[in-house]
Each structure stands twice: as structure tokens, then as C-alpha cells.
Design a protein around this motif. Structure first.
Motif, PDB file in Angstrom:
ATOM      1  N   LYS A 107     -59.552  91.273  19.629  1.00 48.53           N
ATOM      2  CA  LYS A 107     -60.098  90.333  20.446  1.00 48.53           C
ATOM      3  C   LYS A 107     -58.897  89.563  21.058  1.00 48.53           C
ATOM      4  O   LYS A 107     -59.139  89.372  22.190  1.00 48.53           O
ATOM      5  N   TYR A 108     -57.855  89.257  20.361  1.00 51.83           N
ATOM      6  CA  TYR A 108     -56.748  88.494  20.886  1.00 51.83           C
ATOM      7  C   TYR A 108     -56.016  89.400  22.147  1.00 51.83           C
ATOM      8  O   TYR A 108     -55.565  88.638  22.931  1.00 51.83           O
ATOM      9  N   SER A 109     -56.003  90.716  21.789  1.00 53.69           N
ATOM     10  CA  SER A 109     -55.585  91.581  22.725  1.00 53.69           C
ATOM     11  C   SER A 109     -56.329  91.520  24.044  1.00 53.69           C
ATOM     12  O   SER A 109     -55.584  91.671  25.107  1.00 53.69           O
ATOM     13  N   LYS A 110     -57.433  91.576  24.129  1.00 56.78           N
ATOM     14  CA  LYS A 110     -58.510  91.462  25.423  1.00 56.78           C
ATOM     15  C   LYS A 110     -58.094  90.179  25.920  1.00 56.78           C
ATOM     16  O   LYS A 110     -57.953  90.258  27.026  1.00 56.78           O
ATOM     17  N   GLN A 111     -58.297  89.012  24.978  1.00 60.32           N
ATOM     18  CA  GLN A 111     -57.870  87.909  25.568  1.00 60.32           C
ATOM     19  C   GLN A 111     -56.509  87.589  26.452  1.00 60.32           C
ATOM     20  O   GLN A 111     -56.440  87.204  27.457  1.00 60.32           O
ATOM     21  N   ALA A 112     -55.546  88.375  25.894  1.00 62.68           N
ATOM     22  CA  ALA A 112     -54.254  88.331  26.386  1.00 62.68           C
ATOM     23  C   ALA A 112     -54.254  89.334  27.919  1.00 62.68           C
ATOM     24  O   ALA A 112     -53.539  88.852  28.642  1.00 62.68           O
ATOM     25  N   TYR A 113     -55.029  90.362  27.592  1.00 67.96           N
ATOM     26  CA  TYR A 113     -55.036  91.197  29.029  1.00 67.96           C
ATOM     27  C   TYR A 113     -55.675  90.414  30.083  1.00 67.96           C
ATOM     28  O   TYR A 113     -55.302  90.563  31.130  1.00 67.96           O
ATOM     29  N   TYR A 114     -56.533  89.560  29.679  1.00 71.29           N
ATOM     30  CA  TYR A 114     -57.233  88.708  30.712  1.00 71.29           C
ATOM     31  C   TYR A 114     -56.537  87.499  30.799  1.00 71.29           C
ATOM     32  O   TYR A 114     -57.035  86.433  31.126  1.00 71.29           O
ATOM     33  N   ASN A 115     -55.118  87.360  30.674  1.00 75.29           N
ATOM     34  CA  ASN A 115     -54.114  86.330  30.808  1.00 75.29           C
ATOM     35  C   ASN A 115     -54.657  85.278  29.868  1.00 75.29           C
ATOM     36  O   ASN A 115     -54.706  83.929  30.804  1.00 75.29           O
ATOM     37  N   GLY A 116     -55.095  85.116  28.823  1.00 79.52           N
ATOM     38  CA  GLY A 116     -55.267  84.087  27.886  1.00 79.52           C
ATOM     39  C   GLY A 116     -56.748  83.370  28.113  1.00 79.52           C
ATOM     40  O   GLY A 116     -56.958  82.447  27.588  1.00 79.52           O
ATOM     41  N   ASN A 117     -57.695  84.010  29.068  1.00 84.58           N
ATOM     42  CA  ASN A 117     -59.036  83.162  29.310  1.00 84.58           C
ATOM     43  C   ASN A 117     -59.638  83.481  27.847  1.00 84.58           C
ATOM     44  O   ASN A 117     -60.050  84.506  27.274  1.00 84.58           O
ATOM     45  N   THR A 118     -60.104  82.073  27.204  1.00 83.17           N
ATOM     46  CA  THR A 118     -60.825  82.224  26.045  1.00 83.17           C
ATOM     47  C   THR A 118     -62.139  82.870  26.012  1.00 83.17           C
ATOM     48  O   THR A 118     -62.559  83.212  24.965  1.00 83.17           O
ATOM     49  N   LYS A 119     -62.772  83.056  27.196  1.00 84.66           N
ATOM     50  CA  LYS A 119     -63.969  83.447  27.138  1.00 84.66           C
ATOM     51  C   LYS A 119     -63.962  85.128  26.862  1.00 84.66           C
ATOM     52  O   LYS A 119     -65.060  85.810  26.542  1.00 84.66           O
ATOM     53  N   TYR A 120     -62.737  85.617  27.015  1.00 86.92           N
ATOM     54  CA  TYR A 120     -62.672  87.030  26.734  1.00 86.92           C
ATOM     55  C   TYR A 120     -62.157  87.372  25.395  1.00 86.92           C
ATOM     56  O   TYR A 120     -61.732  88.505  25.059  1.00 86.92           O
ATOM     57  N   TYR A 121     -62.091  86.483  24.276  1.00 87.71           N
ATOM     58  CA  TYR A 121     -61.822  86.570  23.009  1.00 87.71           C
ATOM     59  C   TYR A 121     -63.042  87.185  22.327  1.00 87.71           C
ATOM     60  O   TYR A 121     -63.904  86.558  21.769  1.00 87.71           O
ATOM     61  N   GLN A 122     -62.969  88.570  22.590  1.00 81.42           N
ATOM     62  CA  GLN A 122     -64.267  89.357  22.121  1.00 81.42           C
ATOM     63  C   GLN A 122     -63.781  90.864  21.887  1.00 81.42           C
ATOM     64  O   GLN A 122     -62.763  91.065  22.452  1.00 81.42           O
ATOM     65  N   LEU A 123     -64.400  91.982  21.358  1.00 81.73           N
ATOM     66  CA  LEU A 123     -64.058  93.253  21.393  1.00 81.73           C
ATOM     67  C   LEU A 123     -64.349  93.687  22.699  1.00 81.73           C
ATOM     68  O   LEU A 123     -65.285  93.385  23.452  1.00 81.73           O
TER      69      LEU A 123
END
Length: 801
Positions: free
Chosen positions: A511-527
Motif C-alpha cells: 500500500k505504501y508503495s502505491k502511495q509513493a508511486y502517486y507521489n505520497g498522496n494519502t488517498k492512494y494508500y491502498q492495494l
């Protein structure tokens, strides 16, 4: 074998002891020296008490987990809940404290706020890189404000592990090297390195630092056990000696008894060292137990000696009679007591087996020492003075005996009704007893480390690890999206359970990887979705080539076949723990198809809970075996089936009363409290043997007249039974000064049980004999018992009624 119990045998033993006293004393000294040489082998346990057999399924599952992921109980945590921590000086000092832990050879790694890394997408190399939130140190309030904003608002991956964003509590994780967690090196590090550094930091910056974690808890708990051994020994010696002196009013007799029990304690430590057993919370109780059990032996022997001296004034004859008359009875009572402890050997628990072996051997040893040392020492001493014999005619004792006789003569119905009421009330209380599987309940509740456990429970929902291990049955199966989705479903259930902490697993990293891929946007902290999964995971896989930022090493094994979900559980009762386990297993069975996954639950919290239930079951069996064993012994000794029932009733009733009290008072069944019943039963039956042996002898002397025999036996044995029961009551009460809840419960419950047992043996037992024994008094087998506990020579002191 039968010759062992004849009067001729004990006459020969008496002659042997009195004629070879110097040789025997030398042998005792040599034996004590030889046993003391084994003290160097004694060591305090460095592991938790494993209540399950090594080959039990729960242990096998746990050991498989350790083989794959290594020791899970290697985490020490420190935490601070104080707004003043977020100042430049104190936050830098907090980070420096964490850095100071890293230099220790006992530490594998440290994770603090300074060590937290921001996962950043490197588009050029198509991988993730880690950048620290704090490069070196914070230099201004603005740096701190930015840090708090980033951590508490932007990165949910770290929330619940190193900080609580709601309360602003911060903690640091110190991982010890796994190969020292169960060794003495752990203790040395915690006591001599870790704690001094934390205390120095507290003093320097006026912050209340809380510390916890299994290695820390185990170390301080074990240290408390060590500290209490000396306290128990001293307290048991002082209390029993004072009571002994109160009864006998003789410094000489008191000093002799102290010498005997002290040698007995030395032998106990020698037995522990010789067998190379670790000192655990149970075996630590044996040395003071030997004092408590040894003093009654001294009372019987010295009381008999003084009684004989007063009767005819011949010292040698008196000492010979002490051995021949009391030796056999004392042997029988010590054998039954040892048998109560020896039944623990039949359990499959290593902890209980060792306790049973050492306790039973020590009890037999203290009997031998009493029988040898007391008569021999008195051969060198002058006659007792008149004031030393005054206790034999003490009025208040006579009043107590008269009260007992009055109750048995005129208040038998009252005794029966009272016993029946207590029985019914106790049965109701028994059904209210609960089983406890708490790791913390028996620990010193007023100690700082237990208060710290409660602190971390409030802030982070527990410190006792629970592990869910997923075997995907294929290499690299953990990182498949289908597996991650299933793991996420389990984590969502864990989050909903208030007794469990936020789970930690590879799912959070993904989940953290996806958030990082989207430049740290917290709404993308998900699978990642199926479409996102391939390119996001390619970034993550590229990152794992760098050992310094291997994101998966703690959550997935090297083959990628096994994954783990780690959560921490609060200290809750067995019932709640079982319900939580059942809910998790139901969800696991639903989410993970058994043909594709093998999912197991383990961890120290579950292992201890399963061990407690297993131990309670085994100890119930052990108590049943003790009852059967002693019943067979009574049948062999008295050659009468009905005597078994009559003798067991006054000893089982106190156990039921105690169990009922546990139910009413909310004292749960746990390893410490279940021991009460076997210990108390083995000791309380001694009074029954003394009374019935004297009763049988009175029957023979009084031509099988029941009433006269019962009352004479009551008067003859009542005083000694009262003396020994009082010593045992106050002796076991010593354990209530412990800081361990289990030890307090053990001392209080055994004391209460023995007090009830004394009253039952002095009131209920004689009443039953008068009401039910008519058809036994004329039985041929009862006239000629297998074992003569009290020799016939005593009949010249029978008083007619």
C-alpha cells in the motif's frame, strides 16, 4: 517391603541412629558439602515457562514459525507521551538515545523517528528509494512542525507502530539479536546497558520514558523471582520459628529446628543443581516450602520427646521411643505429602515435572534429616527444664481440645448441617470459576514494568505478539495480488478488534508503495488494482535488489512462499482470547482456500493461552491421581474399604470449599492456583493418617469400644494437629507477601484450605467415625492392619472414659 513398617524394624533403626550418632552426623555434613558443590550448576531460567509438551501441535506450529522467520520475541520498545518531547533539544536527545542502542553487540537493529524513511519514486531508474525524514538532526521548530505534519498526517504506514497520531505518543523499537534472546546475555544487556541509558535520559530531560517488550518483561520478571527467593526463605524461617517458640517456649528446641530446616534448604538447592534444573517461578517456591513442611516434622518429634521425658525421665528411652513411635507416622505423612507433589511428574509439562521431582525428593530429604538430627542432638543436651515442658499442660490448648470433644459429643448434627451447607454453597461457587490464560496477571502488578505494559496497551493495543503465517505452497506466492488481497481482508478484521493492535505485514508495504508511486498522496494508500499491480510491483522488485532498502525481508521469507501478519494483543482473559481466535479462524477459513493455502495462527500469547488450558486439564488429572493414590494407601494401611470414604470426605470437602471461594472471589484457575489442590490435599491427609492410626490403636486397647476410642484419639492427636496446622497456615501465608499474584493466591488458598482441613479432621472425621464406623470396628482386617503407624507400646497411656 512389609518389614519396613514393623516395630522391630523401627527398633533397629532407633538403635542404629543412637549408637552411630557421630558417624551419621559426619555423613550428613559430607552429604551437605557434596550437594553444595552442585550449587554452581543452578541457573535461573532465561526462557518463558513452556506449559506444553515439546511435541504438542501448538509447539510444533510455533517452532515451524521460528524456523522460517526467526525469534519473534526480540523486540524492546520505549515510549514517551509528553508534548515537550517535540522541542529541538529533547527530540534530538531522543534520537541520540536510539543511536546509542545501536552500538551494543546485543542489538540487531533500532527503529526510531530518525530512522523512518520516506518511500520516494525514482522514475529514471524505475524503482523506489528511501529518503530519511530527518537527515542528521532537527535544528528548528519549523523542522519539527514539518516532521509532525508529515508523519501524523501523510504516512499511515507508520501510524500505530512508532507513533500514535491521536495522542502523539512516540516510541522507539529496539530489536535484539535473535540468538541472545533466550540466554543470560539478554539479562546482562537489559539490566546493565539498556536500563541505565534510559534512566540517565529520564533524569537529564525530565521525561517519563516507558519501556516494554517481551525480552524486557521477562528479564525484570525473572529478576523479581530471584529477589523474592531470599525474602521467602527469611520470612518463612522467621514466622515458623516464632510460632514454634510460642508453642514450646524453648530457644534450644527452636534453634535445633532452624538448623534442621536450613540444612534441608541447602539439600534442596543441591538437588536442583545436581539435576541441573533451571530455577523457575515454581521451583523457586520449594526452598521456603521445605521450611514450612519441615517445622511440623520437628514439632512432632520434639513434642514426643518432651512428652516421654516428662512421663518417665529416661532420656535414652525417650529418644528411642521418639524414633520408634513417631518415625513411622512421620514417614507415612511425609510420603503422602511427597506423593501429592510427585503426581505432577505424571503431567506432560516439563515445568511441572521438574517441580514435582525436586519437591518430592526435598520432602523425603527433610524427613530423613529430622529423624536423624533431632534425636542425635538431644543425646548431647541436658534434660529439658520444667518451663520447657509447661506447654504440655497449657490451659488454652486444653480448652480447645475440650471444645472439639464437646462439639463431637453433642453437636454432631450441627457439624453435618454446616458441612452440607458449605458443600452446596461451594458447588455453586465452583461453577463460577473461570480459566485465565493471562501472561501478565501473575506478574507484580505494582511494578513499573507492569504499569508500562498497561501504558502500551492503552496507546498501541498490546505488546504480546500474535502471528498469522500464510503458506502459499509455491515460491513467490505471497506477492501475488490474490494473496495480498486475502491478507488485506484478514487485516481489516484485525483492525476492527479493539483488543488487537494495527497489523504489520507486506500488505502495508505494498500500500505504501502505491502511495509513493502517486507521489505520497494519502488517498492512494491502498492495494494496487490489477492494472496498477504490474508496474508498481516492478518498482518494488527493483528496490529489493539493494539490501539496505529490502522492504520485504521481515514480512516474507527468502523464497517468497511464506508471509506473516503480525499483531499485538492486550492482556485479556482466556474467554475473550478464544473468541478472537475463533473469529479470526472463521475468517481465515473463508478467505484462504485450504487446497491452495495453509494458514496457521501462533505467537507467544496464543502459546501461553493454550498451555494454560492444557495445564489445567493435566493438573485436574494429577489431583485425581493423587486422590486415588492416597486412597489406595489408606486402603492398604487400614485394610478397610469404608475407611477410604471416611478418610477422604474431610480432605475433599476443604478442597471444594476453597474452589467455591475462588468462584465467589473471582480467582481464576491458572497454573499457580491449580497447584493449590494437589499441595493442600497431600498435606492435609497427614492429619487424617495421624488421627485414624491413633483411633485404630485405641480400638485395640479399649476392646473395640468406639466412643472411648474416638474421644481418646481426639484428645491425644488434637494438640499436635493444631500445632502443625497453625505452623502450616502461617507458613504458607508467608507467600502472600509476594509481588506475584499467582504466588499470593497460592499462599492464601493453601493456608485457607489447610485451616478448613484441620477443622474437618478434628470435627467432621470423628463425627463420621462415631456415626458410620460400627460395622468396621469388629472387622478382622481392621484389627490387623498392613502398616502399624503407631506402635502398640503407646497403650499404657490410654485414659478411660
Amino acid at each position: 517391603m512389609l518389614k519396613l513398617f514393623t516395630e522391630d524394624f523401627w527398633d533397629a533403626i532407633a538403635r542404629l541412629i543412637l549408637r552411630n550418632k557421630i558417624t551419621i552426623l559426619i555423613c550428613i555434613v559430607l552429604a551437605t558439602i557434596l550437594l553444595s558443590l552442585n550449587w554452581k550448576n543452578m541457573r535461573f531460567t532465561n526462557t518463558e515457562a513452556n506449559l506444553l509438551p515439546d511435541d504438542h501441535e501448538v509447539n510444533l506450529t510455533y517452532n515451524k514459525f521460528l524456523d522460517i522467520f526467526g525469534e519473534e520475541g526480540n523486540l524492546i520498545i520505549i515510549g514517551v507521551k509528553d508534548p515537550s518531547l517535540f522541542t529541538v533539544e529533547k527530540l534530538n536527545a531522543w534520537n541520540q538515545l536510539a543511536d546509542s542502542f545501536k552500538s551494543s553487540p546485543a542489538v540487531e537493529s533500532v527503529v526510531s523517528i530518525k530512522d523512518l524513511q520516506n518511500l520516494v519514486k525514482d522514475t529514471e531508474h524505475e524503482k523506489f528509494v528511501l529518503k530519511p525524514f530527518i537527515t542528521d538532526s532537527v535544528s528548528s521548530k519549523a523542522d519539527i512542525d514539518k516532521l509532525q505534519n508529515d508523519l501524523f498526517k501523510k504516512y499511515p504506514f507508520y501510524d500505530g507502530f512508532l507513533f500514535n497520531k491521536e495522542t502523539k505518543t512516540v516510541r522507539t523499537a529496539v530489536y535484539l539479536k535473535k540468538d541472545i534472546v533466550n540466554t543470560a546475555a539478554r539479562k546482562n544487556y537489559v539490566l546493565k546497558d539498556f536500563i541505565p541509558k534510559v534512566e540517565a535520559f529520564e533524569d537529564a530531560y525530565n521525561l517519563d520514558v516507558r519501556a516494554s517488550g517481551m525480552p524486557y518483561i521477562r528479564t525484570l520478571n525473572a529478576q523479581n523471582i530471584i529477589d523474592e527467593i531470599g525474602l521467602f526463605l527469611l520470612a518463612a524461617l522467621v514466622v515458623t520459628s516464632l510460632i514454634f517458640f510460642f508453642f514450646f517456649r524453648s530457644f534450644r528446641a527452636t534453634f535445633i529446628s532452624i538448623i534442621v530446616v536450613c540444612i534441608g534448604v541447602m539439600w534442596t538447592f543441591g538437588i536442583l543443581g545436581f539435576l541441573q534444573y533451571e530455577i523457575t517461578v515454581l521451583t523457586a517456591l520449594i526452598p521456603p516450602l521445605i521450611i514450612v513442611i519441615g517445622i511440623p516434622n520437628c514439632i512432632f518429634l520434639i513434642n514426643k520427646y518432651q512428652h516421654e521425658v516428662k512421663l518417665h525421665g529416661n532420656k535414652v528411652k525417650s529418644l528411642q521411643r521418639v524414633i520408634t513411635k513417631v518415625g513411622n507416622a512421620t514417614l507415612m505423612t511425609n510420603v503422602t505429602t511427597a506423593s501429592g507433589f510427585a503426581t505432577f511428574i505424571l503431567t506432560e509439562s516439563k515445568l511441572l515435572k521438574e517441580f514435582g521431582i525436586v519437591a518430592s525428593l526435598s520432602i523425603l530429604s527433610i524427613f530423613i534429616l529430622c529423624l536423624l538430627i533431632i534425636p542425635i542432638i538431644y543425646t548431647f543436651l541436658p534434660y529439658p527444664k520444667d518451663r520447657h515442658l509447661q506447654h504440655l499442660n497449657r490451659r488454652w490448648i486444653g480448652g480447645f481440645v475440650n471444645w472439639m470433644e464437646h462439639m463431637v459429643r453433642h453437636r454432631r448434627i450441627t457439624i453435618y448441617v454446616t458441612s452440607l451447607i458449605l458443600l452446596i454453597a461451594s458447588m455453586i461457587g465452583v461453577y463460577q470459576i473461570k480459566i485465565s490464560g493471562s501472561l501478565i496477571e501473575d506478574m507484580p502488578q505494582k511494578s513499573e514494568f507492569v504499569k508500562d505494559i498497561r501504558f502500551f496497551e492503552d496507546e498501541f493495543n498490546g505488546i504480546m505478539p500474535v502471528e498469522i503465517m500464510i503458506d502459499t505452497k509455491r515460491k513467490k506466492g505471497v506477492m501475488k495480488r490474490s494473496t495480498l488481497k486475502r491478507m488485506n481482508d484478514i487485516e481489516e478484521l484485525i483492525v476492527e478488534i479493539p483488543e488487537l493492535s494495527k497489523p504489520i505485514s507486506v500488505v502495508g508495504l505494498v500500500k505504501y508503495s502505491k502511495q509513493a508511486y502517486y507521489n505520497g498522496n494519502t488517498k492512494y494508500y491502498q492495494l494496487p488494482t490489477a492494472q496498477e499491480n504490474s508496474f508498481i510491483m516492478s518498482y518494488a522488485k527493483n528496490s529489493t535488489t539493494d539490501s539496505d532498502i529490502n522492504l520485504l525481508k521481515n514480512f516474507v521469507d527468502s523464497t517468497g512462499q511464506y508471509g506473516r501478519i503480525t499483531t499485538f494483543m492486550k492482556d485479556i482473559g482466556t474467554d475473550k482470547m478464544e473468541r478472537i481466535e475463533e473469529n479470526l479462524r472463521t475468517k481465515i477459513d473463508k478467505v484462504f482456500p485450504k487446497e491452495r493455502y495453509d494458514v496457521t495462527m501462533t505467537g507467544k500469547a496464543l502459546v501461553f493461552q493454550k498451555g494454560t488450558k492444557y495445564l489445567v486439564k493435566n493438573l485436574v488429572i494429577s489431583l485425581s491421581l493423587a486422590i486415588v493414590l492416597i486412597a489406595l494407601f489408606m486402603a492398604y494401611m487400614f485394610k478397610s474399604g469404608k475407611m477410604i470414604i471416611i478418610s477422604l470426605i474431610p480432605n475433599l470437602l476443604p478442597l471444594l470449599i476453597t474452589a467455591g471461594l475462588m468462584g465467589y472471589l473471582g480467582v481464576p484457575l491458572k497454573p499457580s492456583t491449580i497447584l493449590v489442590f494437589s499441595i493442600a490435599f497431600g498435606i492435609s491427609v497427614d492429619d487424617t493418617i495421624h488421627f485414624l492410626a491413633k483411633y485404630r490403636q485405641e480400638l485395640q486397647a479399649n476392646k473395640w469400644k468406639i466412643k472411648i476410642s474416638v474421644y481418646n484419639a481426639l484428645r491425644e492427636t488434637g494438640v499436635s494437629m493444631f500445632y502443625t496446622s497453625i505452623v502450616l497456615f502461617f507458613g504458607f501465608s508467608v507467600f502472600t507477601i509476594s509481588s506475584f499474584g499467582g504466588t499470593v493466591a497460592l499462599g492464601a488458598l493453601v493456608s485457607a484450605t489447610l485451616l478448613f482441613a484441620m477443622l474437618a479432621n478434628l470435627l467432621l472425621l470423628p463425627s463420621l467415625l462415631l456415626s458410620l464406623e460400627r460395622n468396621i470396628a469388629n472387622k478382622k482386617e481392621f484389627k490387623k492392619p498392613a502398616i502399624n503407624v503407631i506402635p502398640k507400646e503407646d497403650k499404657n497411656k490410654i485414659t478411660k472414659n
